[in-house]
Each structure stands twice: as C-alpha cells, then as structure tokens.
Write a protein that holds these residues in place. Structure first.
Motif, PDB file in Angstrom:
ATOM      1  N   CYS A  22      38.655   6.087 -44.190  1.00 26.66           N
ATOM      2  CA  CYS A  22      38.203   6.390 -45.545  1.00 26.66           C
ATOM      3  C   CYS A  22      38.106   5.068 -46.287  1.00 26.66           C
ATOM      4  CB  CYS A  22      39.193   7.320 -46.237  1.00 26.66           C
ATOM      5  SG  CYS A  22      38.831   7.539 -47.990  1.00 26.66           S
ATOM      6  N   TYR A  23      36.922   4.711 -46.672  1.00 28.99           N
ATOM      7  CA  TYR A  23      36.722   3.488 -47.449  1.00 28.99           C
ATOM      8  C   TYR A  23      36.661   3.868 -48.912  1.00 28.99           C
ATOM      9  CZ  TYR A  23      35.853   0.869 -43.215  1.00 28.99           C
ATOM     10  OH  TYR A  23      36.002   0.254 -42.004  1.00 28.99           O
ATOM     11  N   THR A  24      37.478   3.225 -49.697  1.00 31.25           N
ATOM     12  CA  THR A  24      37.555   3.557 -51.117  1.00 31.25           C
ATOM     13  C   THR A  24      37.752   2.283 -51.920  1.00 31.25           C
ATOM     14  OG1 THR A  24      38.661   4.949 -52.735  1.00 31.25           O
ATOM     15  CG2 THR A  24      40.052   3.975 -51.031  1.00 31.25           C
ATOM     16  N   PHE A  77      32.027   5.490 -53.465  1.00 33.98           N
ATOM     17  CA  PHE A  77      33.376   5.733 -52.959  1.00 33.98           C
ATOM     18  C   PHE A  77      33.832   7.147 -53.262  1.00 33.98           C
ATOM     19  CE2 PHE A  77      33.250   1.149 -53.861  1.00 33.98           C
ATOM     20  CZ  PHE A  77      33.479   0.684 -52.587  1.00 33.98           C
ATOM     21  N   PRO A  78      34.649   7.744 -52.438  1.00 32.88           N
ATOM     22  CA  PRO A  78      34.981   7.262 -51.098  1.00 32.88           C
ATOM     23  C   PRO A  78      33.877   7.624 -50.118  1.00 32.88           C
ATOM     24  CG  PRO A  78      36.145   9.302 -51.497  1.00 32.88           C
ATOM     25  CD  PRO A  78      35.373   8.980 -52.753  1.00 32.88           C
ATOM     26  N   PHE A  79      33.815   6.930 -48.981  1.00 30.78           N
ATOM     27  CA  PHE A  79      32.943   7.323 -47.887  1.00 30.78           C
ATOM     28  C   PHE A  79      33.743   7.192 -46.599  1.00 30.78           C
ATOM     29  CE2 PHE A  79      32.080   2.831 -48.541  1.00 30.78           C
ATOM     30  CZ  PHE A  79      32.127   2.306 -47.262  1.00 30.78           C
ATOM     31  N   HIS A 127      29.789  -1.073 -36.114  1.00 28.26           N
ATOM     32  CA  HIS A 127      28.556  -0.840 -35.367  1.00 28.26           C
ATOM     33  C   HIS A 127      28.720   0.208 -34.270  1.00 28.26           C
ATOM     34  CE1 HIS A 127      26.080  -3.806 -37.319  1.00 28.26           C
ATOM     35  NE2 HIS A 127      27.028  -4.707 -37.177  1.00 28.26           N
ATOM     36  N   GLU A 128      29.959   0.576 -33.946  1.00 24.67           N
ATOM     37  CA  GLU A 128      30.232   1.563 -32.902  1.00 24.67           C
ATOM     38  C   GLU A 128      30.503   2.958 -33.470  1.00 24.67           C
ATOM     39  OE1 GLU A 128      30.069   0.903 -29.609  1.00 24.67           O
ATOM     40  OE2 GLU A 128      29.465  -1.140 -30.093  1.00 24.67           O
ATOM     41  N   ALA A 129      30.419   3.101 -34.769  1.00 25.63           N
ATOM     42  CA  ALA A 129      30.733   4.390 -35.401  1.00 25.63           C
ATOM     43  C   ALA A 129      29.770   5.478 -34.933  1.00 25.63           C
ATOM     44  CB  ALA A 129      30.673   4.251 -36.915  1.00 25.63           C
ATOM     45  N   VAL A 130      30.286   6.692 -34.812  1.00 26.40           N
ATOM     46  CA  VAL A 130      29.440   7.822 -34.413  1.00 26.40           C
ATOM     47  C   VAL A 130      28.852   8.525 -35.632  1.00 26.40           C
ATOM     48  CG1 VAL A 130      30.544   8.198 -32.190  1.00 26.40           C
ATOM     49  CG2 VAL A 130      31.411   9.397 -34.193  1.00 26.40           C
ATOM     50  N   ALA A 131      29.440   8.311 -36.814  1.00 30.33           N
ATOM     51  CA  ALA A 131      28.911   8.938 -38.021  1.00 30.33           C
ATOM     52  C   ALA A 131      29.438   8.244 -39.268  1.00 30.33           C
ATOM     53  CB  ALA A 131      29.288  10.413 -38.072  1.00 30.33           C
ATOM     54  N   TYR A 132      28.650   8.345 -40.328  1.00 24.08           N
ATOM     55  CA  TYR A 132      29.014   7.871 -41.661  1.00 24.08           C
ATOM     56  C   TYR A 132      28.791   9.046 -42.595  1.00 24.08           C
ATOM     57  CZ  TYR A 132      28.162   3.492 -39.275  1.00 24.08           C
ATOM     58  OH  TYR A 132      28.196   2.472 -38.368  1.00 24.08           O
ATOM     59  N   LYS A 133      29.831   9.455 -43.305  1.00 27.11           N
ATOM     60  CA  LYS A 133      29.735  10.614 -44.177  1.00 27.11           C
ATOM     61  C   LYS A 133      30.180  10.246 -45.587  1.00 27.11           C
ATOM     62  CE  LYS A 133      28.395  13.219 -40.835  1.00 27.11           C
ATOM     63  NZ  LYS A 133      26.999  13.621 -40.766  1.00 27.11           N
ATOM     64  N   GLN A 134      29.609  10.932 -46.567  1.00 28.13           N
ATOM     65  CA  GLN A 134      29.900  10.636 -47.962  1.00 28.13           C
ATOM     66  C   GLN A 134      31.061  11.454 -48.514  1.00 28.13           C
ATOM     67  OE1 GLN A 134      28.119   8.078 -49.758  1.00 28.13           O
ATOM     68  NE2 GLN A 134      29.994   8.352 -50.896  1.00 28.13           N
ATOM     69  N   THR A 135      31.311  12.642 -47.942  1.00 27.29           N
ATOM     70  CA  THR A 135      32.363  13.505 -48.486  1.00 27.29           C
ATOM     71  C   THR A 135      33.335  13.955 -47.397  1.00 27.29           C
ATOM     72  OG1 THR A 135      31.174  15.577 -48.111  1.00 27.29           O
ATOM     73  CG2 THR A 135      30.732  14.423 -50.206  1.00 27.29           C
ATOM     74  N   VAL A 136      34.498  14.441 -47.832  1.00 28.80           N
ATOM     75  CA  VAL A 136      35.484  15.002 -46.906  1.00 28.80           C
ATOM     76  C   VAL A 136      34.879  16.226 -46.222  1.00 28.80           C
ATOM     77  CG1 VAL A 136      37.739  16.116 -46.724  1.00 28.80           C
ATOM     78  CG2 VAL A 136      37.465  14.144 -48.205  1.00 28.80           C
TER      79      VAL A 136
END
Length: 153
Positions: A22-24, A77-79, A127-136
């Motif tokens: 969780c990046y905040t 934030f958060p993402f 760069h290896e992430a499988v997904a980037y999401k904006q909400t919980v």
C-alpha cells in the motif's frame, strides 16, 4: 536466521502467495490504515501486506518510475501494488546479500531487519508487479479472483 517467510513452505505450497504494498502519503493515520486497509486484506488467504509511505525520501526519479509503470499522470493515495511471492527470488536475494557482506555473514551479525529488507526488495519489484489498483475493494476483488482460480484448478 529466517526472515518473515518460510521458504520451504512457500516452495511446496500449491497456491501462489501474493504481497500487497500500500503506497500512501504521510497523512494516512494508523487507525485509517488498520480499518480501511489492513483488516480487509488480512482476511484473504495467502496474502501479505506492507505499507510504503511516499515522502521526501522518494526522489523525483522514483516517482517518475511509478508514474511510467502505472500509466498514471498523477498518483492518488492510497494505491496498491500486487506482486507474486517467489521463494526462489527471496533465496537468491538473501544469498546475494550474504555474498556482498561476507564478514557479517561469517560472524553471524546479519540482523533480522536486514533479512526482512532483503525479502521486501526481492518481492516488491515495481516492474514485476502483477497488478496496480487504486482502492482496497479493487485489490480484494483482484486477489479473490486469483485465489479462486487457483483453488478450482
């Protein structure tokens, strides 16, 4: 010395394990984090959570890299960034760290915190992430879909 993950059980597990970062920003309170992020994600099987605070230490290059990877003009934030956890990557990271610090390794002075840091770096590669999401909710939906797909196969 072991870190946060049991590498043997990770290797043997038929179900993929995921890590959610969780990046905040610094404005997220502990209570908000616990109620809105940690508790909902803690209910998921095979998911580990960490919180990264983007602050003054995150330089412009790191922010630009995140923008590029996420295809976003502005980070809201958060993402959440979701990575698969691979025991082999963690093992290689620890082995490399011990090789880079031979005297600490020889004298057994590598701390638990250092091992945790190595594990985190091995897992949370943007760069290896499988997904980037904006909400919980989006994060939980994505992970439930991944986990449900593994259980049915």
């Amino acid at each position: 010395m072991e870190g946060m993950f049991n590498l043997k059980s990770l290797k043997k597990s038929p179900i993929q394990t995921y890590a959610v970062a969780c990046y905040t920003d610094e404005s997220l309170s502990r209570e908000t984090h616990d109620n809105q992020i940690a508790y909902p994600l803690a209910d998921l099987d095979n998911v580990n959570l960490t919180v990264e605070i983007l602050d003054a230490e995150w330089n412009d290059l790191q922010r630009a890299t995140l923008h590029e990877i996420m295809n976003e003009k502005e980070l809201q934030f958060p993402f959440f960034i979701i990575n698969e956890i691979h025991a082999e990557d963690i093992k290689k990271g620890i082995k490399r760290y011990k090789k880079e610090h031979p005297f600490k390794n020889l004298f057994g002075t590598i701390s638990f915190e250092e091992i945790l840091d190595v594990e985190s770096r091995a897992i949370f590669q943007l760069h290896e992430a499988v997904a980037y999401k904006q909400t919980v909710a989006e994060t939980i939906e994505f992970l439930n879909g991944k986990l449900a797909g593994q259980k049915s196969s």
